[in-house]
Design a protein around this motif. Structure first.
Motif, PDB file in Angstrom:
ATOM      1  N   VAL A  73     -12.924  39.485  19.656  1.00 45.36           N
ATOM      2  CA  VAL A  73     -13.397  38.119  19.837  1.00 45.36           C
ATOM      3  C   VAL A  73     -14.852  38.162  20.266  1.00 45.36           C
ATOM      4  CG1 VAL A  73     -13.090  35.954  21.083  1.00 45.36           C
ATOM      5  CG2 VAL A  73     -11.109  37.401  20.588  1.00 45.36           C
ATOM      6  N   ILE A  74     -15.716  37.527  19.486  1.00 44.82           N
ATOM      7  CA  ILE A  74     -17.112  37.408  19.897  1.00 44.82           C
ATOM      8  C   ILE A  74     -17.250  36.103  20.656  1.00 44.82           C
ATOM      9  CG2 ILE A  74     -19.491  37.135  19.114  1.00 44.82           C
ATOM     10  CD1 ILE A  74     -18.929  39.070  16.906  1.00 44.82           C
ATOM     11  N   THR A  75     -17.432  36.213  21.960  1.00 44.90           N
ATOM     12  CA  THR A  75     -17.430  35.014  22.799  1.00 44.90           C
ATOM     13  C   THR A  75     -18.767  34.291  22.723  1.00 44.90           C
ATOM     14  OG1 THR A  75     -18.012  36.408  24.683  1.00 44.90           O
ATOM     15  CG2 THR A  75     -15.699  35.855  24.412  1.00 44.90           C
ATOM     16  N   GLN A 140     -16.738  25.764  22.572  1.00 46.18           N
ATOM     17  CA  GLN A 140     -16.097  26.801  21.776  1.00 46.18           C
ATOM     18  C   GLN A 140     -14.573  26.679  21.855  1.00 46.18           C
ATOM     19  OE1 GLN A 140     -17.718  28.509  19.765  1.00 46.18           O
ATOM     20  NE2 GLN A 140     -16.484  30.268  19.201  1.00 46.18           N
ATOM     21  N   MET A 141     -14.065  26.314  23.027  1.00 41.95           N
ATOM     22  CA  MET A 141     -12.625  26.132  23.163  1.00 41.95           C
ATOM     23  C   MET A 141     -12.134  25.010  22.266  1.00 41.95           C
ATOM     24  SD  MET A 141     -12.170  26.734  27.268  1.00 41.95           S
ATOM     25  CE  MET A 141     -10.727  25.708  27.314  1.00 41.95           C
ATOM     26  N   LEU A 144     -12.131  26.303  18.659  1.00 41.92           N
ATOM     27  CA  LEU A 144     -11.052  27.249  18.370  1.00 41.92           C
ATOM     28  C   LEU A 144      -9.686  26.581  18.426  1.00 41.92           C
ATOM     29  CD1 LEU A 144     -12.351  30.251  20.496  1.00 41.92           C
ATOM     30  CD2 LEU A 144     -12.304  30.109  17.999  1.00 41.92           C
ATOM     31  N   SER A 145      -9.616  25.511  19.178  1.00 42.73           N
ATOM     32  CA  SER A 145      -8.326  24.882  19.420  1.00 42.73           C
ATOM     33  C   SER A 145      -7.968  23.903  18.314  1.00 42.73           C
ATOM     34  CB  SER A 145      -8.400  24.142  20.754  1.00 42.73           C
ATOM     35  OG  SER A 145      -7.161  24.008  21.339  1.00 42.73           O
ATOM     36  N   LYS A 147     -10.316  22.730  15.441  1.00 45.22           N
ATOM     37  CA  LYS A 147     -11.077  22.550  14.210  1.00 45.22           C
ATOM     38  C   LYS A 147     -10.580  23.457  13.091  1.00 45.22           C
ATOM     39  CE  LYS A 147     -15.382  20.879  16.273  1.00 45.22           C
ATOM     40  NZ  LYS A 147     -16.840  21.120  16.449  1.00 45.22           N
ATOM     41  N   GLU A 151     -14.799  22.840   9.453  1.00 44.01           N
ATOM     42  CA  GLU A 151     -15.444  22.279  10.639  1.00 44.01           C
ATOM     43  C   GLU A 151     -16.068  23.388  11.496  1.00 44.01           C
ATOM     44  OE1 GLU A 151     -12.742  18.303  11.460  1.00 44.01           O
ATOM     45  OE2 GLU A 151     -11.925  20.246  12.001  1.00 44.01           O
ATOM     46  N   ASP A 184     -15.307  36.724  13.581  1.00 45.47           N
ATOM     47  CA  ASP A 184     -14.773  37.033  14.906  1.00 45.47           C
ATOM     48  C   ASP A 184     -15.230  36.030  15.958  1.00 45.47           C
ATOM     49  OD1 ASP A 184     -13.433  39.157  13.885  1.00 45.47           O
ATOM     50  OD2 ASP A 184     -14.835  40.683  14.578  1.00 45.47           O
ATOM     51  N   HIS A 185     -16.317  35.343  15.679  1.00 50.51           N
ATOM     52  CA  HIS A 185     -16.776  34.313  16.609  1.00 50.51           C
ATOM     53  C   HIS A 185     -16.037  33.002  16.395  1.00 50.51           C
ATOM     54  CE1 HIS A 185     -19.338  32.184  19.351  1.00 50.51           C
ATOM     55  NE2 HIS A 185     -19.889  31.430  18.426  1.00 50.51           N
ATOM     56  N   LEU A 186     -15.656  32.728  15.164  1.00 52.16           N
ATOM     57  CA  LEU A 186     -15.034  31.436  14.840  1.00 52.16           C
ATOM     58  C   LEU A 186     -13.511  31.518  14.777  1.00 52.16           C
ATOM     59  CD1 LEU A 186     -17.515  30.102  12.118  1.00 52.16           C
ATOM     60  CD2 LEU A 186     -17.508  29.701  14.589  1.00 52.16           C
ATOM     61  N   GLY A 187     -12.966  32.696  15.047  1.00 48.06           N
ATOM     62  CA  GLY A 187     -11.513  32.838  15.013  1.00 48.06           C
ATOM     63  C   GLY A 187     -10.962  32.760  13.603  1.00 48.06           C
ATOM     64  N   LEU A 188     -11.708  33.312  12.636  1.00 53.29           N
ATOM     65  CA  LEU A 188     -11.272  33.316  11.242  1.00 53.29           C
ATOM     66  C   LEU A 188     -11.330  34.743  10.717  1.00 53.29           C
ATOM     67  CD1 LEU A 188     -13.429  30.258  10.085  1.00 53.29           C
ATOM     68  CD2 LEU A 188     -10.981  30.236  10.533  1.00 53.29           C
TER      69      LEU A 188
ATOM     70  N   ARG B  71      -6.928  14.177  18.130  1.00 49.65           N
ATOM     71  CA  ARG B  71      -6.969  15.577  18.535  1.00 49.65           C
ATOM     72  C   ARG B  71      -7.418  15.719  19.986  1.00 49.65           C
ATOM     73  NH1 ARG B  71      -9.870  18.660  13.548  1.00 49.65           N
ATOM     74  NH2 ARG B  71     -11.344  16.906  13.580  1.00 49.65           N
ATOM     75  N   MET B 141     -10.668  31.455  25.511  1.00 48.39           N
ATOM     76  CA  MET B 141     -11.248  31.640  24.185  1.00 48.39           C
ATOM     77  C   MET B 141     -10.552  32.777  23.448  1.00 48.39           C
ATOM     78  SD  MET B 141     -15.284  30.997  25.000  1.00 48.39           S
ATOM     79  CE  MET B 141     -15.784  32.022  23.654  1.00 48.39           C
ATOM     80  N   LEU B 144      -7.105  31.498  22.353  1.00 50.21           N
ATOM     81  CA  LEU B 144      -7.151  30.564  21.230  1.00 50.21           C
ATOM     82  C   LEU B 144      -7.611  31.241  19.948  1.00 50.21           C
ATOM     83  CD1 LEU B 144      -8.765  27.537  23.092  1.00 50.21           C
ATOM     84  CD2 LEU B 144      -6.405  27.698  22.280  1.00 50.21           C
ATOM     85  N   SER B 145      -8.378  32.309  20.110  1.00 48.57           N
ATOM     86  CA  SER B 145      -8.998  32.944  18.970  1.00 48.57           C
ATOM     87  C   SER B 145      -8.059  33.937  18.300  1.00 48.57           C
ATOM     88  CB  SER B 145     -10.249  33.671  19.444  1.00 48.57           C
ATOM     89  OG  SER B 145     -11.183  33.780  18.432  1.00 48.57           O
ATOM     90  N   LYS B 146      -7.314  34.674  19.081  1.00 47.70           N
ATOM     91  CA  LYS B 146      -6.648  35.833  18.530  1.00 47.70           C
ATOM     92  C   LYS B 146      -5.170  35.977  18.842  1.00 47.70           C
ATOM     93  CE  LYS B 146      -9.350  37.369  15.825  1.00 47.70           C
ATOM     94  NZ  LYS B 146     -10.769  37.650  15.929  1.00 47.70           N
ATOM     95  N   GLY B 187      -3.390  25.123  22.003  1.00 52.68           N
ATOM     96  CA  GLY B 187      -3.799  24.975  20.612  1.00 52.68           C
ATOM     97  C   GLY B 187      -2.622  25.070  19.658  1.00 52.68           C
TER      98      GLY B 187
END
Lengths: 243, 243
Positions: A73-75, A140-141, A144-145, A147, A151, A184-188, B71, B141, B144-146, B187
């Motif tokens: 995860v890139i915070t 960011q939360m 990630l939560s 969007k 988005e 890794d920053h956008l959770g994708l 949301r 984060m 939610l991310s991983k 999330g």
DNA sequence: CGTATAGTTGATGTCGTTCAAACCAAGTGG
DNA sequence: CCACTTGGTTTGAACGACATCAACTATACG
């Protein structure tokens, strides 16, 4: 059309009007030499004692955490002027690595806090800095939560675009990090990032120019798609509406 | 078996060993009367000027942001002793609402910062508080991310369980918030939360007792499933292994 | 007790992931 | 100059985890 586009971005830029609190600390770091860090090299490691704070003098840095197997995860990304490690107490909660070739300065946590205590301008600046970080983390939360991929990408591009870098060219945004970093920053995943950019390109919203630049063709639409625009921006917005 | 369970939770509790920085500020809030807030009622609204900080004297509070349509993101829950609004500069970035009937005290931002400046114990406590919040935001984060639904739920339950509330009963965790609140915090949807809890129950890891309590049957496994355990905990962990 | 509200369970759908292959630009070396 | 890497990226096809929609059940409350 052009006025509309500018309008859209000016809204997004408002948060950036104030000079970043981080700038106030530059003088503290000038005592130390600027250390060059090659792209990909680490600046500090998660779990180590956080004996120093760093300031990015040049280049881009990513902060990340690894959880089990290969999940990264890139915070946050940090750019020239930004501080690294301000919100830490004892240990680093992240690993910091250079995304591009960087120049980094450092100061010991001890003397940093001494200086902040000594000065009566730095105290409030430090608080501001921590608050900015908190606000960014919240943002960011939300991303990630709630969007979706599109988005997330649009939010990210808008954030890059509204951060005013020195030599910004009209409508062209530098994207120093690679697709994996963005993912890794956008959770994708890297594939979803790629696909989403392709889709935005086909709709003529942003078009890649090489791997590390994006031409922003329709800024207003980009902001709308980021999900951060006003609720009523979709079709009947008064401020952003054409004509 | 019991020793193993305790071990697992003690690890997770280590972060909580230090008394929360928030406690240091209690004296500042005693000047104001405790305001009762009924469950569901708001304490402050996103976008309003953040003229006050609040301290939860009793009850549980949720902080949330709404983005477009329906949301909602719950960025944090706050419990007795916690401060609300410490990391804000001008406006509230969230709406705060009582999850249960609460008692709240307040202090103006201005006098709060005056008091922090005056005292030489409160300054560091304030910094600590902001750093704790930053750490919590990072943790969230990552989640939610991983993390998948099961890991999210387990992480959440572990966090609830390791936060020591006054009248905690052995192995029984109070869950004051409803399923929708949990979903919006993790999330997920309410259905996924429900299903995941059911699955954990069928595997005898945690079993619901009424709507607002969870009996923790297998704490060690719960920690493992949270995804925060050591990498090698799955099957061949030395410390947590049975026998 | 009956109605309202919260929670559970099931059937189906979808968006993003996964796995796999092709693509592309910048070397490198024959 | 061209074949052959190499690393990053794009594209395609199939799958899966969680969402959505809908029915049902349990609990609280007057």
């Amino acid at each position: 059309m052009l006025m509309q586009n500018n309008q859209a971005f000016e809204n997004a830029e408002m948060a950036n009007d104030a000079i970043h609190a981080a700038q106030s600390f530059s003088s503290l770091f000038l005592m130390s030499a600027a250390e060059p860090v090659a792209a990909g090299k680490a600046i500090c490691w998660e779990g180590d004692k956080a004996k120093h704070l760093f300031q990015v003098e040049e280049g881009v840095v990513r902060l990340h955490r690894i959880i089990g197997e290969g999940r990264r995860v890139i915070t946050a990304f940090h750019f020239a002027g930004d501080l690294i490690g301000a919100s830490l107490q004892s240990d680093f909660l992240f690993t910091a690595e250079a995304v591009t070739d960087c120049k980094i300065r450092r100061i010991s946590r001890k003397s940093f806090h001494e200086e902040v205590a000594r000065s009566n301008a730095l105290g409030p600046a430090f608080i501001s800095l921590l608050c900015e970080e908190a606000a960014a983390a919240h943002e960011q939360m939300v991303l990630l939560s709630k969007k979706n991929a599109e988005e997330r990408l649009c939010s990210f591009i808008v954030k890059l675009a509204t951060r005013r870098h020195p030599q910004a060219r009209q409508g062209l945004v530098r994207v120093p990090m690679n697709r994996q970093d963005i993912a890794d920053h956008l959770g994708l995943t890297i594939e979803t990032v790629s696909r989403t950019i392709s889709k935005l390109a086909s709709r003529n919203i942003v078009v890649p120019e090489g791997r590390h630049d994006l031409r922003i063709v329709n800024p207003a639409r980009l902001v709308q798609l980021s999900g951060d625009a006003d609720d009523f921006s979709g079709n009947s917005c008064h401020r952003v509406k054409l004509h």
